[in-house]
Design a protein around this motif. Sequence first.
Motif, PDB file in Angstrom:
ATOM      1  N   LEU A  91      -7.395  -0.154   4.693  1.00 26.24           N
ATOM      2  CA  LEU A  91      -6.432   0.424   5.638  1.00 26.24           C
ATOM      3  C   LEU A  91      -6.724  -0.049   7.062  1.00 26.24           C
ATOM      4  O   LEU A  91      -5.814  -0.431   7.809  1.00 26.24           O
ATOM      5  CB  LEU A  91      -6.490   1.954   5.576  1.00 26.24           C
ATOM      6  CG  LEU A  91      -5.898   2.602   4.326  1.00 26.24           C
ATOM      7  CD1 LEU A  91      -6.278   4.081   4.270  1.00 26.24           C
ATOM      8  CD2 LEU A  91      -4.375   2.465   4.307  1.00 26.24           C
ATOM      9  N   MET A  92      -7.993  -0.052   7.432  1.00 27.55           N
ATOM     10  CA  MET A  92      -8.384  -0.491   8.768  1.00 27.55           C
ATOM     11  C   MET A  92      -7.914  -1.925   9.021  1.00 27.55           C
ATOM     12  O   MET A  92      -7.317  -2.243  10.039  1.00 27.55           O
ATOM     13  CB  MET A  92      -9.910  -0.452   8.883  1.00 27.55           C
ATOM     14  CG  MET A  92     -10.441   0.520   9.892  1.00 27.55           C
ATOM     15  SD  MET A  92     -12.219   0.518   9.808  1.00 27.55           S
ATOM     16  CE  MET A  92     -12.490   2.083   9.025  1.00 27.55           C
ATOM     17  N   PRO A 123      -8.445   7.542  -2.386  1.00 32.20           N
ATOM     18  CA  PRO A 123      -8.202   7.733  -0.947  1.00 32.20           C
ATOM     19  C   PRO A 123      -9.417   7.604  -0.041  1.00 32.20           C
ATOM     20  O   PRO A 123      -9.278   7.173   1.098  1.00 32.20           O
ATOM     21  CB  PRO A 123      -7.586   9.136  -0.867  1.00 32.20           C
ATOM     22  CG  PRO A 123      -7.802   9.780  -2.173  1.00 32.20           C
ATOM     23  CD  PRO A 123      -7.985   8.690  -3.180  1.00 32.20           C
ATOM     24  N   TYR A 124     -10.613   7.989  -0.524  1.00 32.43           N
ATOM     25  CA  TYR A 124     -11.778   7.920   0.370  1.00 32.43           C
ATOM     26  C   TYR A 124     -12.808   6.892  -0.105  1.00 32.43           C
ATOM     27  O   TYR A 124     -13.938   6.910   0.356  1.00 32.43           O
ATOM     28  CB  TYR A 124     -12.420   9.303   0.529  1.00 32.43           C
ATOM     29  CG  TYR A 124     -11.637  10.181   1.469  1.00 32.43           C
ATOM     30  CD1 TYR A 124     -11.792  10.070   2.852  1.00 32.43           C
ATOM     31  CD2 TYR A 124     -10.705  11.090   0.984  1.00 32.43           C
ATOM     32  CE1 TYR A 124     -11.057  10.857   3.721  1.00 32.43           C
ATOM     33  CE2 TYR A 124      -9.965  11.880   1.845  1.00 32.43           C
ATOM     34  CZ  TYR A 124     -10.146  11.757   3.215  1.00 32.43           C
ATOM     35  OH  TYR A 124      -9.413  12.531   4.076  1.00 32.43           O
ATOM     36  N   THR A 151     -11.084   1.365   0.281  1.00 29.50           N
ATOM     37  CA  THR A 151      -9.760   1.826   0.728  1.00 29.50           C
ATOM     38  C   THR A 151      -9.756   1.992   2.247  1.00 29.50           C
ATOM     39  O   THR A 151      -8.808   1.580   2.927  1.00 29.50           O
ATOM     40  CB  THR A 151      -9.411   3.182   0.073  1.00 29.50           C
ATOM     41  OG1 THR A 151      -9.471   3.034  -1.341  1.00 29.50           O
ATOM     42  CG2 THR A 151      -8.027   3.650   0.478  1.00 29.50           C
ATOM     43  N   LEU A 152     -10.819   2.578   2.776  1.00 26.26           N
ATOM     44  CA  LEU A 152     -10.883   2.793   4.230  1.00 26.26           C
ATOM     45  C   LEU A 152     -10.910   1.456   4.968  1.00 26.26           C
ATOM     46  O   LEU A 152     -10.214   1.272   5.974  1.00 26.26           O
ATOM     47  CB  LEU A 152     -12.106   3.645   4.586  1.00 26.26           C
ATOM     48  CG  LEU A 152     -12.121   5.065   3.977  1.00 26.26           C
ATOM     49  CD1 LEU A 152     -13.422   5.779   4.311  1.00 26.26           C
ATOM     50  CD2 LEU A 152     -10.932   5.890   4.450  1.00 26.26           C
ATOM     51  N   TRP A 190       0.608   4.031  -2.972  1.00 26.20           N
ATOM     52  CA  TRP A 190      -0.543   4.766  -2.452  1.00 26.20           C
ATOM     53  C   TRP A 190      -1.194   5.637  -3.534  1.00 26.20           C
ATOM     54  O   TRP A 190      -2.411   5.845  -3.532  1.00 26.20           O
ATOM     55  CB  TRP A 190      -0.133   5.610  -1.241  1.00 26.20           C
ATOM     56  CG  TRP A 190      -1.238   6.471  -0.737  1.00 26.20           C
ATOM     57  CD1 TRP A 190      -1.285   7.833  -0.703  1.00 26.20           C
ATOM     58  CD2 TRP A 190      -2.511   6.027  -0.230  1.00 26.20           C
ATOM     59  NE1 TRP A 190      -2.483   8.263  -0.205  1.00 26.20           N
ATOM     60  CE2 TRP A 190      -3.260   7.179   0.095  1.00 26.20           C
ATOM     61  CE3 TRP A 190      -3.087   4.777  -0.024  1.00 26.20           C
ATOM     62  CZ2 TRP A 190      -4.552   7.123   0.620  1.00 26.20           C
ATOM     63  CZ3 TRP A 190      -4.383   4.716   0.499  1.00 26.20           C
ATOM     64  CH2 TRP A 190      -5.092   5.875   0.807  1.00 26.20           C
ATOM     65  N   THR A 208       0.833  -1.209   0.000  1.00 27.62           N
ATOM     66  CA  THR A 208       0.000   0.000   0.000  1.00 27.62           C
ATOM     67  C   THR A 208       0.865   1.256   0.000  1.00 27.62           C
ATOM     68  O   THR A 208       0.619   2.183  -0.783  1.00 27.62           O
ATOM     69  CB  THR A 208      -0.914   0.010   1.244  1.00 27.62           C
ATOM     70  OG1 THR A 208      -1.639  -1.219   1.291  1.00 27.62           O
ATOM     71  CG2 THR A 208      -1.890   1.164   1.202  1.00 27.62           C
TER      72      THR A 208
END
Lengths: 138, 265
Positions: free
Chosen positions: B109-110, B100-101, B105-106, B95, B91
């Motif tokens: 990342l989590m 990004p949102y 993706t969220l 990136w 990642t």
Amino acid sequence: MFIQFGVRLIGVVYLVFGVVGFLPIDLINPIHHEGVGARYLFRLIAVNWLHNAVHAGIGLSGLWAAQTVGRAQQWGKVCGVVLLALFVIGMVQAFLEGLPADQALLGLVPLNSPGHVLHFVTGGIALYLGLSRSHLKT
Amino acid sequence: MSTLTGEFRLLFWAILGVIVPFGLLLCLLPGQTAVYWAWVIPHPRSALLIGAAYAGAIAYYVLALRMNDWRQVESGMGGLVLFCLVLLFATLMHWEAFRPYHVTTLVWLMFYYVGPFLVPILSRLQQSRAGVLNFEGTPDLSSAWRLWLIARGFLYLTVALAGLVFTTRLTAAWPWPIDALELRVFMGQPAIIGWNAVVVVRDGVTWRRYRLGLVLTGAIGLVQLIGLVINSTPYDWSRPLGVLLPVVFAEWCLTSLILHLRYRS
């Protein structure tokens, strides 16, 4: 004791983030010229000197707090609430600004989605450690 | 007492909540990543390659929850952390390719932040509850199988490391056009299979420690093979990895299958 271990782990990671963030090395922390002109810590998390200092402060305070269970739990509660609040404020600001790649909280602290998620995850874990009663049984 | 703590069970349910949709989407709709995925995966075979890890892992977490036995889960937790770190590395290297949102993706990342933070903490909690693990009455691996797991494990760890570093060279040898991001993400799979070697060296020879981990690797290998067969997009057998890739996936399946048949009783 897993609560102290957890707080120490989060503290170490934040301290490393804080220290590494100050290194002006493009291979590790490249400058993202678009948006607010922040560096991307580990090519991922938007930071500047203030953000790095806050990370280092969280890390150092976590390492100090991890010395006793009581302090570790207090730290977990405070840091958990602060980081989760930061996540909510950051996400709201991002939505209001149309979800830009980078944003500047109060015009001072650069943030982006990997940073928001880091705040959410570590804040959630810190709060869990702060509120956990599991140590009473072990 | 070696039953899983409520925290671990909750974590496994949460993981299933992520890998079931990830696995189903990537395996069933590999050509539509522009709609649902964190970045656009140009080639459907690459989407299947990544999706196989999630689809295969479903079997692992369902069994882990059903068996509810820390003795069988403990060894795999290091592999989970390693997998998360490899995917975090992929990642951060790419990136700029992520949206990004985007909700995926969220979640992505989590998922990969949680592993390195939460798994060591919950393992500490679990170990303090479980105490010394008792494997009395369970079979041990033979020396030959032990050697095999160590040898293949370190080989796959080397492959994963080489794949993360020499990605451009590897993409040139791949049997279909693949981007560096997808290839680096895929390297999480040989890394978790390689983790078996660390477990054998560190934790000894008790079969029960490896059973679930081998279910995972066998299931991933099986889904990979099915993906290679059912996808109709071009596959270049003349490329250096054209033949090797199905052989590797078959080995993931066969090692798991043979060991389960050998030690099932």
